[in-house]
Design a protein around this motif. Structure first.
Motif, PDB file in Angstrom:
ATOM      1  N   GLY A  50     -34.401  43.602 -18.947  1.00 34.69           N
ATOM      2  CA  GLY A  50     -35.211  42.913 -19.739  1.00 34.69           C
ATOM      3  C   GLY A  50     -34.985  43.031 -21.359  1.00 34.69           C
ATOM      4  N   LEU A  51     -34.690  44.228 -21.549  1.00 36.14           N
ATOM      5  CA  LEU A  51     -34.566  44.903 -22.753  1.00 36.14           C
ATOM      6  C   LEU A  51     -33.044  44.248 -23.410  1.00 36.14           C
ATOM      7  CD1 LEU A  51     -35.858  48.375 -23.340  1.00 36.14           C
ATOM      8  CD2 LEU A  51     -36.592  46.200 -24.505  1.00 36.14           C
ATOM      9  N   LEU A  52     -31.995  44.317 -22.497  1.00 38.57           N
ATOM     10  CA  LEU A  52     -30.733  43.935 -22.828  1.00 38.57           C
ATOM     11  C   LEU A  52     -30.631  42.381 -22.790  1.00 38.57           C
ATOM     12  CD1 LEU A  52     -27.710  44.262 -23.040  1.00 38.57           C
ATOM     13  CD2 LEU A  52     -27.520  44.112 -20.393  1.00 38.57           C
ATOM     14  N   THR A  53     -31.446  41.496 -21.962  1.00 39.11           N
ATOM     15  CA  THR A  53     -31.554  40.159 -22.374  1.00 39.11           C
ATOM     16  C   THR A  53     -32.214  39.770 -23.602  1.00 39.11           C
ATOM     17  OG1 THR A  53     -31.806  40.117 -19.868  1.00 39.11           O
ATOM     18  CG2 THR A  53     -32.401  38.131 -21.125  1.00 39.11           C
ATOM     19  N   ALA A  54     -33.242  40.345 -24.079  1.00 37.20           N
ATOM     20  CA  ALA A  54     -34.072  40.211 -25.355  1.00 37.20           C
ATOM     21  C   ALA A  54     -33.160  40.641 -26.306  1.00 37.20           C
ATOM     22  CB  ALA A  54     -35.427  41.112 -25.422  1.00 37.20           C
ATOM     23  N   ALA A  55     -32.474  41.714 -26.365  1.00 36.50           N
ATOM     24  CA  ALA A  55     -31.360  41.997 -27.340  1.00 36.50           C
ATOM     25  C   ALA A  55     -30.126  40.845 -27.614  1.00 36.50           C
ATOM     26  CB  ALA A  55     -30.756  43.281 -27.017  1.00 36.50           C
ATOM     27  N   ARG A  56     -29.642  40.368 -26.354  1.00 35.59           N
ATOM     28  CA  ARG A  56     -28.585  39.170 -26.445  1.00 35.59           C
ATOM     29  C   ARG A  56     -29.248  38.149 -27.077  1.00 35.59           C
ATOM     30  NH1 ARG A  56     -25.681  38.042 -21.319  1.00 35.59           N
ATOM     31  NH2 ARG A  56     -24.055  37.738 -22.907  1.00 35.59           N
ATOM     32  N   ALA A  57     -30.264  37.827 -26.457  1.00 40.25           N
ATOM     33  CA  ALA A  57     -30.956  36.550 -27.098  1.00 40.25           C
ATOM     34  C   ALA A  57     -31.110  36.391 -28.618  1.00 40.25           C
ATOM     35  CB  ALA A  57     -32.377  36.323 -26.324  1.00 40.25           C
ATOM     36  N   THR A  58     -31.679  37.874 -29.216  1.00 38.65           N
ATOM     37  CA  THR A  58     -32.060  37.982 -30.442  1.00 38.65           C
ATOM     38  C   THR A  58     -30.665  37.878 -31.448  1.00 38.65           C
ATOM     39  OG1 THR A  58     -33.691  39.677 -29.979  1.00 38.65           O
ATOM     40  CG2 THR A  58     -32.568  39.815 -32.097  1.00 38.65           C
ATOM     41  N   PRO A  69     -34.959  35.313 -35.505  1.00 38.11           N
ATOM     42  CA  PRO A  69     -34.359  35.906 -34.480  1.00 38.11           C
ATOM     43  C   PRO A  69     -35.111  36.954 -33.504  1.00 38.11           C
ATOM     44  CG  PRO A  69     -33.161  36.495 -36.561  1.00 38.11           C
ATOM     45  CD  PRO A  69     -34.416  35.742 -36.996  1.00 38.11           C
ATOM     46  N   LEU A  70     -36.025  37.669 -34.308  1.00 31.71           N
ATOM     47  CA  LEU A  70     -36.194  38.827 -33.559  1.00 31.71           C
ATOM     48  C   LEU A  70     -37.380  38.686 -32.477  1.00 31.71           C
ATOM     49  CD1 LEU A  70     -36.445  41.141 -36.587  1.00 31.71           C
ATOM     50  CD2 LEU A  70     -34.516  41.273 -34.498  1.00 31.71           C
ATOM     51  N   THR A  71     -37.745  37.355 -32.318  1.00 30.39           N
ATOM     52  CA  THR A  71     -38.691  36.807 -31.542  1.00 30.39           C
ATOM     53  C   THR A  71     -38.682  37.236 -30.094  1.00 30.39           C
ATOM     54  OG1 THR A  71     -38.915  34.891 -32.819  1.00 30.39           O
ATOM     55  CG2 THR A  71     -39.971  34.893 -30.719  1.00 30.39           C
ATOM     56  N   PHE A  72     -37.282  37.263 -29.466  1.00 30.55           N
ATOM     57  CA  PHE A  72     -37.365  37.673 -28.252  1.00 30.55           C
ATOM     58  C   PHE A  72     -37.553  39.304 -27.999  1.00 30.55           C
ATOM     59  CE2 PHE A  72     -34.538  33.886 -29.098  1.00 30.55           C
ATOM     60  CZ  PHE A  72     -35.178  33.109 -28.176  1.00 30.55           C
ATOM     61  N   LEU A  73     -36.978  40.038 -29.003  1.00 27.91           N
ATOM     62  CA  LEU A  73     -36.976  41.500 -28.916  1.00 27.91           C
ATOM     63  C   LEU A  73     -38.394  41.740 -29.141  1.00 27.91           C
ATOM     64  CD1 LEU A  73     -35.243  43.817 -28.304  1.00 27.91           C
ATOM     65  CD2 LEU A  73     -34.550  43.785 -30.571  1.00 27.91           C
ATOM     66  N   ARG A  74     -39.246  41.442 -30.191  1.00 26.32           N
ATOM     67  CA  ARG A  74     -40.490  41.448 -30.518  1.00 26.32           C
ATOM     68  C   ARG A  74     -41.282  41.380 -29.096  1.00 26.32           C
ATOM     69  NH1 ARG A  74     -40.052  38.806 -35.619  1.00 26.32           N
ATOM     70  NH2 ARG A  74     -39.866  40.561 -37.316  1.00 26.32           N
ATOM     71  N   HIS A  75     -40.998  40.136 -28.518  1.00 26.18           N
ATOM     72  CA  HIS A  75     -41.966  39.879 -27.178  1.00 26.18           C
ATOM     73  C   HIS A  75     -41.769  40.868 -26.075  1.00 26.18           C
ATOM     74  CE1 HIS A  75     -43.896  37.728 -24.224  1.00 26.18           C
ATOM     75  NE2 HIS A  75     -42.731  37.552 -23.483  1.00 26.18           N
ATOM     76  N   GLU A  76     -40.350  41.418 -25.976  1.00 22.41           N
ATOM     77  CA  GLU A  76     -40.136  42.428 -24.915  1.00 22.41           C
ATOM     78  C   GLU A  76     -40.727  43.557 -25.232  1.00 22.41           C
ATOM     79  OE1 GLU A  76     -38.997  43.302 -21.408  1.00 22.41           O
ATOM     80  OE2 GLU A  76     -38.913  41.248 -22.026  1.00 22.41           O
ATOM     81  N   LEU A  77     -40.690  44.101 -26.588  1.00 24.03           N
ATOM     82  CA  LEU A  77     -41.103  45.517 -26.991  1.00 24.03           C
ATOM     83  C   LEU A  77     -42.693  45.326 -26.857  1.00 24.03           C
ATOM     84  CD1 LEU A  77     -39.009  46.381 -29.935  1.00 24.03           C
ATOM     85  CD2 LEU A  77     -39.089  47.476 -27.822  1.00 24.03           C
ATOM     86  N   SER A  78     -43.234  44.168 -27.142  1.00 28.29           N
ATOM     87  CA  SER A  78     -44.512  44.225 -27.163  1.00 28.29           C
ATOM     88  C   SER A  78     -45.107  44.293 -25.887  1.00 28.29           C
ATOM     89  CB  SER A  78     -45.355  43.051 -28.033  1.00 28.29           C
ATOM     90  OG  SER A  78     -45.064  41.878 -27.385  1.00 28.29           O
TER      91      SER A  78
END
Length: 133
Positions: A50-58, A69-78
């Motif tokens: 999940g984190l890897l996918t969010a980082a790649r999407a970011t 662009p940080l939307t994906f990573l923020r969502h996964e971390l939250s």
């Protein structure tokens, strides 16, 4: 090891009879521990994915010029409760990452080569013996 393999081993342990009840109990405990470790590993792999996918999407969103662009990573971390909340926490996280980078750099350095044992040392290092059957 699959779930059915765990079940097969459990059934085999349960079917055993005789005076080795202690060994069977130890085997059951070890099997439980192994199954829990496999479950934890699967959970960690899922979180990592999940984190890897969010980082790649970011990174992809940043590459196309997305305004946030940080939307994906923020969502996964939250979702995991890992989003930093205050300035003090942000500074601690940045300090931790610097320490982790330094430790990783130390680990990646090659260890000093050990001297090779002499032929005499290799010959005398241990005695070969067989266990009784």
């Amino acid at each position: 090891m699959t779930r059915s393999e765990f079940d097969d081993i459990r059934a085999h342990i349960a079917a055993e009879e005789g005076g080795s009840d202690d060994l069977l109990q130890i085997a059951g405990t070890l099997l439980d521990d192994l199954e829990q470790a496999r479950l934890r590993e699967a959970t960690l792999r899922a979180h990592y994915l999940g984190l890897l996918t969010a980082a790649r999407a970011t990174v992809a969103a940043d590459a196309i010029g997305d305004p946030d662009p940080l939307t994906f990573l923020r969502h996964e971390l939250s979702k995991k409760g890992q989003l930093p909340t205050g300035e003090e926490e942000v500074l601690r996280i940045l300090s931790d990452i610097r320490a982790a980078e330094a430790l990783l750099a130390q680990l990646e350095q090659r260890p000093a080569s050990r001297p090779r044992p002499s032929a005499r040392m290799r010959r005398c290092a241990g005695a070969a013996r067989r266990l009784p059957r």
